[in-house]
Each structure stands twice: as C-alpha cells, then as structure tokens.
Design a protein around this motif. Sequence first.
Motif, PDB file in Angstrom:
ATOM      1  N   THR A 232       0.796  -1.110  -0.058  1.00 42.59           N
ATOM      2  CA  THR A 232      -0.077  -0.015   0.162  1.00 42.59           C
ATOM      3  C   THR A 232       0.869   1.088  -0.077  1.00 42.59           C
ATOM      4  O   THR A 232       0.741   2.227  -0.819  1.00 42.59           O
ATOM      5  CB  THR A 232      -0.839  -0.161   1.088  1.00 42.59           C
ATOM      6  OG1 THR A 232      -1.796  -1.144   1.276  1.00 42.59           O
ATOM      7  CG2 THR A 232      -1.884   1.213   1.329  1.00 42.59           C
ATOM      8  N   ALA A 233       1.805   1.128   0.740  1.00 37.60           N
ATOM      9  CA  ALA A 233       2.824   2.418   0.866  1.00 37.60           C
ATOM     10  C   ALA A 233       3.491   2.633  -0.370  1.00 37.60           C
ATOM     11  O   ALA A 233       3.506   3.726  -1.040  1.00 37.60           O
ATOM     12  CB  ALA A 233       3.603   2.316   1.956  1.00 37.60           C
TER      13      ALA A 233
ATOM     14  N   TYR B  54       1.042   3.982  -3.001  1.00 41.07           N
ATOM     15  CA  TYR B  54       0.497   5.217  -2.721  1.00 41.07           C
ATOM     16  C   TYR B  54       1.636   6.190  -3.190  1.00 41.07           C
ATOM     17  O   TYR B  54       1.336   7.133  -3.768  1.00 41.07           O
ATOM     18  CB  TYR B  54       0.109   5.401  -1.112  1.00 41.07           C
ATOM     19  CG  TYR B  54       0.319   6.609  -0.511  1.00 41.07           C
ATOM     20  CD1 TYR B  54      -0.769   7.770  -1.046  1.00 41.07           C
ATOM     21  CD2 TYR B  54       1.392   7.499   0.053  1.00 41.07           C
ATOM     22  CE1 TYR B  54      -0.811   8.906  -0.475  1.00 41.07           C
ATOM     23  CE2 TYR B  54       1.707   8.774   0.210  1.00 41.07           C
ATOM     24  CZ  TYR B  54       0.468   9.358   0.017  1.00 41.07           C
ATOM     25  OH  TYR B  54       0.384  11.053   0.666  1.00 41.07           O
TER      26      TYR B  54
ATOM     27  N   ARG C 226       0.815   8.778  -6.092  1.00 42.86           N
ATOM     28  CA  ARG C 226       0.858  10.130  -5.766  1.00 42.86           C
ATOM     29  C   ARG C 226       1.863  10.874  -6.717  1.00 42.86           C
ATOM     30  O   ARG C 226       1.714  12.030  -7.094  1.00 42.86           O
ATOM     31  CB  ARG C 226       1.262  10.349  -4.466  1.00 42.86           C
ATOM     32  CG  ARG C 226       1.383  11.838  -3.682  1.00 42.86           C
ATOM     33  CD  ARG C 226       1.554  11.659  -2.129  1.00 42.86           C
ATOM     34  NE  ARG C 226       1.501  12.808  -1.495  1.00 42.86           N
ATOM     35  CZ  ARG C 226       2.601  13.857  -1.419  1.00 42.86           C
ATOM     36  NH1 ARG C 226       3.736  13.521  -2.073  1.00 42.86           N
ATOM     37  NH2 ARG C 226       2.322  15.099  -0.878  1.00 42.86           N
TER      38      ARG C 226
ATOM     39  N   ALA D  91      -6.944   1.225  -0.643  1.00 45.08           N
ATOM     40  CA  ALA D  91      -6.291   1.895   0.581  1.00 45.08           C
ATOM     41  C   ALA D  91      -5.449   3.365   0.024  1.00 45.08           C
ATOM     42  O   ALA D  91      -5.524   4.139   0.811  1.00 45.08           O
ATOM     43  CB  ALA D  91      -5.260   0.974   1.543  1.00 45.08           C
ATOM     44  N   ALA D  92      -4.741   2.947  -1.064  1.00 42.96           N
ATOM     45  CA  ALA D  92      -4.004   4.060  -1.390  1.00 42.96           C
ATOM     46  C   ALA D  92      -5.003   5.178  -2.090  1.00 42.96           C
ATOM     47  O   ALA D  92      -4.741   6.262  -1.848  1.00 42.96           O
ATOM     48  CB  ALA D  92      -2.938   3.569  -2.606  1.00 42.96           C
TER      49      ALA D  92
ATOM     50  N   SER E 195      -7.894   5.989  -1.224  1.00 42.87           N
ATOM     51  CA  SER E 195      -8.668   6.484   0.048  1.00 42.87           C
ATOM     52  C   SER E 195      -7.660   7.356   0.484  1.00 42.87           C
ATOM     53  O   SER E 195      -8.314   8.638   1.028  1.00 42.87           O
ATOM     54  CB  SER E 195      -9.121   5.495   0.920  1.00 42.87           C
ATOM     55  OG  SER E 195     -10.194   4.397   0.270  1.00 42.87           O
ATOM     56  N   ARG E 196      -6.452   7.138   0.735  1.00 40.00           N
ATOM     57  CA  ARG E 196      -5.635   7.946   1.276  1.00 40.00           C
ATOM     58  C   ARG E 196      -5.295   9.445   0.388  1.00 40.00           C
ATOM     59  O   ARG E 196      -5.301  10.452   0.663  1.00 40.00           O
ATOM     60  CB  ARG E 196      -4.274   7.404   1.605  1.00 40.00           C
ATOM     61  CG  ARG E 196      -3.288   8.563   2.329  1.00 40.00           C
ATOM     62  CD  ARG E 196      -1.898   7.548   2.576  1.00 40.00           C
ATOM     63  NE  ARG E 196      -0.912   8.389   3.099  1.00 40.00           N
ATOM     64  CZ  ARG E 196       0.348   8.025   3.422  1.00 40.00           C
ATOM     65  NH1 ARG E 196       0.547   6.574   3.397  1.00 40.00           N
ATOM     66  NH2 ARG E 196       1.396   8.708   3.845  1.00 40.00           N
ATOM     67  N   LEU E 197      -5.144   8.960  -0.789  1.00 35.74           N
ATOM     68  CA  LEU E 197      -5.155  10.307  -1.888  1.00 35.74           C
ATOM     69  C   LEU E 197      -6.488  11.275  -2.084  1.00 35.74           C
ATOM     70  O   LEU E 197      -6.393  12.366  -2.295  1.00 35.74           O
ATOM     71  CB  LEU E 197      -4.904   9.693  -3.356  1.00 35.74           C
ATOM     72  CG  LEU E 197      -3.346   9.167  -3.341  1.00 35.74           C
ATOM     73  CD1 LEU E 197      -3.386   8.238  -4.684  1.00 35.74           C
ATOM     74  CD2 LEU E 197      -2.267  10.077  -3.309  1.00 35.74           C
TER      75      LEU E 197
ATOM     76  N   ARG F 189      -8.361  11.650   0.581  1.00 33.65           N
ATOM     77  CA  ARG F 189      -8.345  12.653   1.641  1.00 33.65           C
ATOM     78  C   ARG F 189      -7.367  13.744   1.627  1.00 33.65           C
ATOM     79  O   ARG F 189      -7.386  14.924   2.344  1.00 33.65           O
ATOM     80  CB  ARG F 189      -7.682  11.741   3.122  1.00 33.65           C
ATOM     81  CG  ARG F 189      -8.854  10.757   3.575  1.00 33.65           C
ATOM     82  CD  ARG F 189      -8.472  10.313   5.039  1.00 33.65           C
ATOM     83  NE  ARG F 189      -7.199   9.618   5.123  1.00 33.65           N
ATOM     84  CZ  ARG F 189      -7.247   8.155   4.600  1.00 33.65           C
ATOM     85  NH1 ARG F 189      -8.210   7.513   4.411  1.00 33.65           N
ATOM     86  NH2 ARG F 189      -5.906   7.448   4.858  1.00 33.65           N
ATOM     87  N   GLU F 190      -6.309  13.327   0.847  1.00 38.20           N
ATOM     88  CA  GLU F 190      -5.291  14.642   0.462  1.00 38.20           C
ATOM     89  C   GLU F 190      -6.178  15.511  -0.631  1.00 38.20           C
ATOM     90  O   GLU F 190      -5.315  16.390  -0.839  1.00 38.20           O
ATOM     91  CB  GLU F 190      -3.967  14.196  -0.013  1.00 38.20           C
ATOM     92  CG  GLU F 190      -3.234  13.412   1.079  1.00 38.20           C
ATOM     93  CD  GLU F 190      -1.954  12.995   0.544  1.00 38.20           C
ATOM     94  OE1 GLU F 190      -1.558  13.153  -0.778  1.00 38.20           O
ATOM     95  OE2 GLU F 190      -1.032  12.406   1.504  1.00 38.20           O
TER      96      GLU F 190
ATOM     97  N   ASP G  96       0.096  20.442   3.790  1.00 40.09           N
ATOM     98  CA  ASP G  96      -1.084  20.301   2.982  1.00 40.09           C
ATOM     99  C   ASP G  96      -1.186  21.231   1.589  1.00 40.09           C
ATOM    100  O   ASP G  96      -1.785  20.826   0.568  1.00 40.09           O
ATOM    101  CB  ASP G  96      -2.200  20.214   3.769  1.00 40.09           C
ATOM    102  CG  ASP G  96      -3.564  19.710   3.149  1.00 40.09           C
ATOM    103  OD1 ASP G  96      -3.661  18.779   2.483  1.00 40.09           O
ATOM    104  OD2 ASP G  96      -4.614  20.668   3.046  1.00 40.09           O
TER     105      ASP G  96
END
Length: 241
Positions: A13-14, A17, A21, A53-54, A56-58, A60-61, A153
């Motif tokens: 996932t890391a 991501y 990204r 998972a990746a 979802s994290r992107l 949020r960003e 951010d």
Amino acid sequence: MTEPTDAAPVSQTAQLYDNLRAAILTLDIAPGERISERGLEARFHASRTPVRAALSRLEREGLILHEGRSWTVTPIDLGEIASLAELRGVLEPAAARLAVARAQPDALDAVRAHLDALRPTPDQQAGIRMGSTFHLDLAALGGNRFITDAVADALTRLERTRWIEVRTPEARDAAWQEHSDILDAVQRGDADRAADLVAAHVAGTNDRLLGFIAQEGRRLRGAGMAIVGAPERLDAGAGRA
C-alpha cells in the motif's frame, strides 16, 4: 508466520501510494483523468486491497475524487488556488514570526545549509523541491506541528501547478533569492520584515501562477489538463495572499 503476511499489504500500500501520488503530482496522470481500480492493479502490479487503501488516502489529500464506482484525478481548481493563497498569506507570515521567536541558532543554521545546498537547481523538479523544502523548514522552525501540517497540505495541493513558478532558470534563481531574504530576516530576529517578505513572496507566486493559467488556459486544456473555476474568481484571487 503471520507477521510477514500482515506486513506485506502495508508495504505494498505504501509503495503504491507513493508511486500513484508521484504520477499525479508530476502530471503523468493528468488532472481530470479517470482511473479505475482494475487499471491501477494492472499498471502497478498490485492487488485490490492496497489499491483501495492508496486511493482512499489520496482522496483525503484532495488529489482524487470518488464518484460512485469511479475515481477521477482532481482538476486544477482556480478557486482552490486562490483560497490556498489566502490561507498561506495568513499562515506562513505567522509561521515566520514564530520562527523568529522560537528557533534555536543551530536550527536556523541547518535551514540555511539546506537552502544553500539547494541553490543549484538545474531543472523544474529540483526547483519545486527547493520551494517545498524551504517553506516546510520555515514552518517547522516555529515548533507548531499543526501549522507545519497545514503548510504541507497546501503545498501538496498546489504541487501540480508549482512547476509554472520554476519553469525558467531565472525564475528559479529569483525564488531562491526570495527564500534567502526571508531566512536572513528570521536570523536577524526581524519578525516584521520576515512576515512581510513571506506575504509578498506568496502573493507574487500566486499572481504569476494565476496569470500564466489565464494566459495559457486554452493551450493547457488542449493538452488534456482539466481546469475548473470561474474567470472572475481567478481575477479576484490574483494579488491577494
């Protein structure tokens, strides 16, 4: 025996991501482009759980949007750019004042060494890294992690357009000099001067960015870059930080 199994999805996932990204921020995946989970699985040789998972994290960003079953890379939003300039125009001068009040001499020397090491900027990517590094270093000097996180951010959300600011060697030299002048003021303990210089730097960067997009918007859209936002918001945002 379960530990390697549990660790593998986290590591995947890391890595996914980071790769995804980077592709978005460097415009390898264009603003407004649709992406699918299956397409990412094939492109990055990843399984579905790390992909989700990746994503979802992107999300949020603020770099991608989730609509139903589809994902879209966030368009370049002129209103967001103007709002981020307003945020930075308040936040970063305050961070400079905190740096004057709180930074230790060795920490200031470290930031100066870091800035000097980044002076040779032969390409746009190096110039973008120089800008991001300096602004984060300056924010960190004040010792308030919430301010540092907010600056980080904002810079992430702007990174896809910040190449405009450093597209020529002259622009990169000018940006470095402005950063150096800000740090000089902080090292002298001149909080008012440091804050004024940061505010002027953020405003100038925003003016040049919005001006370039206004001038070259048709060409950028023709190249596949999705740009949204009303022209009047662009005009209202220019010059305000």
